[in-house]
Design a protein around this motif. Structure first.
Motif, PDB file in Angstrom:
ATOM      1  N   UNK A 170      -4.225  -5.642 -11.494  1.00 24.53           N
ATOM      2  CA  UNK A 170      -3.339  -5.134 -10.449  1.00 24.53           C
ATOM      3  C   UNK A 170      -2.762  -6.253  -9.597  1.00 24.53           C
ATOM      4  N   UNK A 171      -3.609  -7.199  -9.180  1.00 23.85           N
ATOM      5  CA  UNK A 171      -3.162  -8.132  -8.159  1.00 23.85           C
ATOM      6  C   UNK A 171      -2.942  -9.560  -8.642  1.00 23.85           C
ATOM      7  N   UNK A 222       0.369  -2.929 -13.672  1.00 23.64           N
ATOM      8  CA  UNK A 222      -0.170  -1.730 -13.008  1.00 23.64           C
ATOM      9  C   UNK A 222      -0.686  -0.719 -14.033  1.00 23.64           C
ATOM     10  N   UNK A 239     -16.169 -11.640  -6.947  1.00 24.97           N
ATOM     11  CA  UNK A 239     -15.001 -12.304  -6.368  1.00 24.97           C
ATOM     12  C   UNK A 239     -15.375 -13.624  -5.690  1.00 24.97           C
ATOM     13  N   UNK A 269     -15.246  -6.189   2.961  1.00 28.23           N
ATOM     14  CA  UNK A 269     -14.600  -7.405   2.463  1.00 28.23           C
ATOM     15  C   UNK A 269     -13.380  -7.116   1.573  1.00 28.23           C
ATOM     16  N   UNK A 270     -13.564  -6.255   0.558  1.00 31.20           N
ATOM     17  CA  UNK A 270     -12.532  -6.085  -0.469  1.00 31.20           C
ATOM     18  C   UNK A 270     -11.215  -5.566   0.096  1.00 31.20           C
ATOM     19  N   UNK A 322      -8.045   1.696  -5.533  1.00 35.56           N
ATOM     20  CA  UNK A 322      -7.506   0.671  -4.627  1.00 35.56           C
ATOM     21  C   UNK A 322      -6.037   0.344  -4.877  1.00 35.56           C
ATOM     22  N   UNK A 323      -5.619   0.359  -6.143  1.00 39.27           N
ATOM     23  CA  UNK A 323      -4.215   0.025  -6.403  1.00 39.27           C
ATOM     24  C   UNK A 323      -3.257   1.089  -5.839  1.00 39.27           C
ATOM     25  N   UNK A 327       5.112  -3.647 -10.695  1.00 36.87           N
ATOM     26  CA  UNK A 327       4.904  -3.363  -9.276  1.00 36.87           C
ATOM     27  C   UNK A 327       6.042  -3.845  -8.381  1.00 36.87           C
ATOM     28  N   UNK A 335       4.832  -1.234 -15.717  1.00 44.88           N
ATOM     29  CA  UNK A 335       5.508  -1.518 -14.452  1.00 44.88           C
ATOM     30  C   UNK A 335       4.894  -2.751 -13.838  1.00 44.88           C
ATOM     31  N   UNK A 386      -9.003   1.708 -14.526  1.00 42.47           N
ATOM     32  CA  UNK A 386      -9.587   2.492 -13.436  1.00 42.47           C
ATOM     33  C   UNK A 386     -10.029   3.862 -13.948  1.00 42.47           C
ATOM     34  N   UNK A 439     -14.726  -3.260 -12.824  1.00 43.06           N
ATOM     35  CA  UNK A 439     -14.117  -3.236 -11.511  1.00 43.06           C
ATOM     36  C   UNK A 439     -13.278  -4.476 -11.256  1.00 43.06           C
ATOM     37  N   UNK A 477      -9.890  -4.420 -13.091  1.00 40.11           N
ATOM     38  CA  UNK A 477      -8.870  -3.603 -12.415  1.00 40.11           C
ATOM     39  C   UNK A 477      -8.136  -4.475 -11.402  1.00 40.11           C
ATOM     40  N   UNK A 478      -8.934  -5.201 -10.621  1.00 42.07           N
ATOM     41  CA  UNK A 478      -8.369  -6.055  -9.573  1.00 42.07           C
ATOM     42  C   UNK A 478      -7.454  -7.127 -10.158  1.00 42.07           C
ATOM     43  N   UNK A 524     -18.156  -5.933  -7.077  1.00 41.66           N
ATOM     44  CA  UNK A 524     -16.878  -6.612  -6.859  1.00 41.66           C
ATOM     45  C   UNK A 524     -16.978  -7.838  -5.951  1.00 41.66           C
ATOM     46  N   UNK A 562     -15.186 -16.453   3.697  1.00 46.28           N
ATOM     47  CA  UNK A 562     -14.847 -16.759   2.305  1.00 46.28           C
ATOM     48  C   UNK A 562     -14.031 -18.055   2.221  1.00 46.28           C
ATOM     49  N   UNK A 578      -0.482   0.638  -2.810  1.00 42.71           N
ATOM     50  CA  UNK A 578       0.949   0.973  -2.921  1.00 42.71           C
ATOM     51  C   UNK A 578       1.369   1.942  -1.819  1.00 42.71           C
ATOM     52  N   UNK A 623     -12.862   0.989  -6.262  1.00 45.07           N
ATOM     53  CA  UNK A 623     -11.968   0.157  -7.071  1.00 45.07           C
ATOM     54  C   UNK A 623     -11.034   0.990  -7.938  1.00 45.07           C
ATOM     55  N   UNK A 624     -11.435   2.238  -8.207  1.00 49.18           N
ATOM     56  CA  UNK A 624     -10.585   3.112  -9.016  1.00 49.18           C
ATOM     57  C   UNK A 624      -9.310   3.467  -8.254  1.00 49.18           C
ATOM     58  N   UNK A 654      -4.133  -1.782 -15.163  1.00 47.47           N
ATOM     59  CA  UNK A 654      -5.086  -1.565 -14.068  1.00 47.47           C
ATOM     60  C   UNK A 654      -5.439  -0.086 -13.954  1.00 47.47           C
ATOM     61  N   UNK A 655      -4.413   0.765 -14.024  1.00 51.70           N
ATOM     62  CA  UNK A 655      -4.644   2.205 -13.869  1.00 51.70           C
ATOM     63  C   UNK A 655      -5.476   2.745 -15.021  1.00 51.70           C
TER      64      UNK A 655
END
Lengths: 321, 279
Positions: free
Chosen positions: A283-284, A289, A261, B212-213, B126-127, A70, A68, A296, A276, A279-280, A257, B232, B131, B123-124, A292-293
Motif C-alpha cells: 500500500x505505502x 492498492x 517495522x 505507533x502504526x 488501514x489502507x 492510488x 490502481x 488484507x 500484515x 499489506x503495508x 507490525x 523511532x 484513503x 492492518x486489514x 494490498x487489498x
C-alpha cells in the motif's frame, strides 16, 4: 446532601402532579420510545464502526478487483488477477509461512506459558500472587514501539547485552536481527513482552473462578497438583482459554507490525516479512492498492476461519460440560 | 509428617523461584532502558550485560531536548490520547447503557456486530481508512489520528460487564418515578461504576499514547510528530548518541503510563481479570 434531597423531593412532587394530569403513557408507546432511545444511544458507536471498520472491509473487496496506483483518477478492473498474482508469488507464500511461525512462537510464549504460570501463582504458592501479578502486568502498558527499540538494543549483534550474557556460557556471538529465524524470534519476544501480562490476568481471573470446594475435595483424595490442573482447572477454564487463544491469534497478527517495522523492515531479504507487513509495503511503498487489498482480505479470511472454528469448538465444549 | 513439611516448603521455594525468574526476565528490558538512559555516552556501547551505570548523568535527556522539540512532541501525544479517550468513552458508555438497560430483540444482534468488529485486524483496514482520511483532508492532523478509533467494541464489552452488576431494580424504580434514562445514566449508573470507568479511561489513554502504526501513516509533518514517532527517529542509528537519545525518549514515554498504573493498579487489574470470564 440536604439540598439534593430537597430537590429530589420537589422533583417527585412535580411528577406526582404530572401523573394526576392523567398523562397515561401506554405500554406500547413506552416500548417504542425505549426502542428509539436504544437506537439513538447506539448510533454513534454503530456509525463509527460502519465507516471505519465495515466500509473499509467492503472497499478492500472493491480495490482487490482493480489495479490502481492510488494517484491516478482511474481504477482498472482486472478481475481476480491480483489474487492470482498473490498466490503465484513466492514472497507472498513465504510471508504466510513466516506469519504462522511467528504465531506459533507466540502461542507458546503468551498462551501456554502464562496459563501454567497463572496456575502456579494460584495453587502452587501460598502468598505473593498479588505482587507478582501487578509487576508482570506492567509491561503490557508499555508501547510496542518502546519494546521494539529496547529489544533492538538488547539483541544487538556487537556489544549487545544478550550476546554478552550468552558469552558467559561460551555461546558465540549471534547476529540476531541479521538472520531470518532469529529475527522472527526477537520480533515474537517483543510481542510477548507486551501481551504476556494481559493474558496472564485473563487466565488468573478464570482460574480463581474455579470453585475451591472442587479443588479441596481433590486434595483430600490425594490427587497431585498436576492431576488437579488437567482434570479440574483445565476443563473448567477452557472457555476462557479459547477466548484467549482467539485474542492471541488476532491481536498477535496486529502486534507483529510495529516490531517488524522498527527492527527489520521485513528484511533481511524478506525473511521476516509477514502478511500484515506485506499489506503495508504494497500500500505505502509500491502503491499497489489491489495487491494490498487482496492480501488484507486473505488475512481477514484466516482470522475468520479461526473465529468460526473457535465458536464451533466452544459450543462443543459447552455441551460436553 | 516432618519430611512432608520439608518437601512442601521446598516445592514452595521452587515455584517462587520460577515466578521470580519470570519477573526478572520481564523487568530486565524496562530496567535496562531506564538505566541506559542515565549512562554517559561512552558507557552505553561498552557496558555489555552490565545493567548499572558507573556514573549517573542526564546528558542523554539534555541532548534529547536539543534534538527533538520535546514539549511539542509530548503535547501532540497528549492531545491525540485525550481526544481519543474522551470521545471513545462517550460512545462506549452510551452504547453499553443501551445494551444493558434498554434490551430489545435487536440487542443481541448489535452486540454480535460489535464483537465481530473486534476481530478485524487493524492492518486489514488501514489502507481504506487512510484513503478516507485523505479524502476528508485530515492527514497530518490530531483529529485524523483519533477519528477511526472513536468506537471500541472491547470498551463497550467491558463497560457492559460492569453495568450488569448494577441492580436492574434500581433503574426500574427510577423509571417508575419518570426519571429520564439520561439521568439514570449520569446520576445512578455512572457513579456506581465510576472506578471501572476510571480504569477504562486510563487504559484508553495509555493505549492511544502508545500508538505507533496509525500515527506513523497519518502524521508525516515533523511538527505533528508524537513521542513514539520521535523515538523511532533515533533508534537503530549506530553510535552511542542515538542509543542514549532513544532510551531517554523511551523512558519519558513510559513515565506517564507508569504513574497512571501506580494510581489505578488495583482497578485496572481487576477489570482485566474479569474480561475473559463469560457470564
Amino acid at each position: 446532601m440536604a439540598e439534593k434531597e430537597l430537590r429530589k423531593q420537589a422533583q417527585k412532587e412535580e411528577r406526582a402532579a404530572a401523573k394526576k394530569e392523567k398523562k397515561i403513557v401506554t405500554k406500547a408507546m413506552r416500548k417504542r420510545r425505549d426502542g428509539l432511545l436504544f437506537a439513538l444511544l447506539l448510533s454513534p458507536a454503530i456509525i463509527f464502526f460502519v465507516v471505519f471498520v465495515i466500509y473499509p472491509v467492503l472497499y478492500n473487496v472493491y480495490l482487490s478487483f482493480h489495479e490502481w496506483n492510488m494517484v491516478s483518477p482511474n481504477k482498472k478492473f482486472v478481475g481476480i488477477k491480483n489474487y492470482e498474482n498473490l498466490f503465484k508469488d513466492g514472497e507472498f507464500i513465504q510471508s504466510v509461512g513466516t506469519t504462522f511461525k511467528y504465531i506459533g512462537i507466540c502461542l507458546i510464549t503468551i498462551f501456554v506459558f502464562p496459563y501454567f504460570l497463572s496456575y502456579a501463582m494460584v495453587h502452587l504458592i501460598d502468598k505473593g500472587q498479588e505482587t507478582y501479578r501487578s509487576v508482570l502486568f506492567f509491561p503490557s502498558l508499555i508501547s510496542l514501539s518502546v519494546g521494539a527499540i529496547v529489544f533492538q538494543f538488547l539483541f544487538r549483534g556487537i556489544g549487545g547485552p544478550i550476546n554478552a550474557m550468552l558469552a558467559w556460557f561460551g555461546v558465540e556471538k549471534i547476529s540476531w536481527l541479521n538472520d531470518g529465524p532469529t529475527a522472527i524470534l526477537v520480533i515474537a519476544f517483543v510481542a510477548t513482552w507486551k501481551t504476556f501480562g494481559y493474558n496472564m490476568l485473563i487466565f488468573l481471573g478464570a482460574i480463581l473462578e474455579v470453585p475451591t470446594e472442587l479443588i479441596e475435595a481433590a486434595k483430600l483424595e490425594n490427587a497431585s497438583k498436576w492431576k488437579i490442573f488437567w482434570r479440574i482447572v483445565l476443563p473448567l477454564t477452557s472457555s476462557t482459554a479459547f477466548y484467549a487463544f482467539v485474542i492471541t491469534f488476532t491481536y498477535g497478527l496486529g502486534q507483529v507490525f510495529t516490531p517488524t517495522n522498527i527492527l527489520t523492515s521485513g528484511g533481511p531479504t524478506n525473511s521476516t516479512s509477514n502478511l500484515v507487513y506485506t499489506i503495508y509495503e504494497a500500500a505505502f511503498f509500491t502503491f499497489q492498492s489491489g495487491r494490498a487489498a487482496a492480501t488484507a482480505l486473505v488475512t481477514l479470511a484466516i482470522v475468520m476461519v479461526v473465529v468460526v472454528l473457535y465458536q464451533a469448538l466452544e459450543k462443543k465444549v459447552h455441551y460436553a460440560n | 509428617m516432618q519430611t512432608k513439611k520439608v518437601k512442601n516448603t521446598l516445592k514452595q521455594i521452587f515455584w517462587h523461584a520460577v515466578i521470580i525468574a519470570t519477573v526478572i526476565v520481564f523487568l530486565y528490558p524496562f530496567l535496562y532502558m531506564v538505566l541506559t538512559s542515565l549512562k554517559p555516552f561512552a558507557d552505553i556501547v561498552a557496558s555489555g550485560a552490565n545493567i548499572f551505570p558507573k556514573r549517573i548523568t542526564f546528558d542523554n535527556y539534555i541532548h534529547t531536548a536539543d534534538a527533538v522539540p520535546l514539549l511539542r512532541v509530548i503535547a501532540n501525544s497528549f492531545m491525540v490520547a485525550t481526544l481519543t479517550m474522551t470521545v471513545k468513552m462517550i460512545t462506549s458508555v452510551l452504547g453499553a447503557y443501551a445494551l444493558t438497560f434498554l434490551p430489545n430483540k435487536y440487542s443481541n444482534k448489535v452486540f454480535y456486530f460489535f464483537i465481530i468488529t473486534m476481530f478485524v485486524p487493524f492492518s486489514v483496514i488501514m489502507l481504506p481508512n487512510y484513503l478516507t482520511l485523505a479524502k476528508l483532508s485530515l492527514l497530518d492532523t490530531i483529529v485524523g489520528v483519533s477519528l477511526p478509533q472513536f468506537a471500541d467494541a472491547s470498551a463497550i464489552f467491558r463497560l457492559r460487564q460492569s453495568m450488569r452488576l448494577v441492580p436492574k431494580s434500581l433503574i426500574e424504580a427510577a423509571r417508575l418515578d419518570k426519571v429520564p434514562h439520561m439521568t439514570c445514566l449520569t446520576k445512578i449508573v455512572m457513579p456506581l461504576i465510576k472506578s471501572s470507568i476510571a480504569s477504562q479511561c486510563i487504559f484508553m489513554f495509555v493505549n492511544c499514547w502508545n500508538e505507533y502504526v496509525w500515527p506513523m501513516l497519518i502524521l508525516r509533518n515533523q511538527e505533528m510528530m508524537t513521542i513514539t514517532l520521535a523515538m523511532k527517529k533515533f533508534s537503530g542509528s549506530e553510535g552511542s548518541t542515538g542509543w542514549g537519545t532513544s532510551m531517554a525518549l523511551a523512558t519519558i514515554s513510559v513515565a506517564l503510563p507508569l504513574v497512571l498504573y501506580l494510581i489505578a493498579q488495583k482497578q485496572i487489574i481487576s477489570s482485566f481479570m474479569s474480561s475473559g470470564i463469560k457470564e
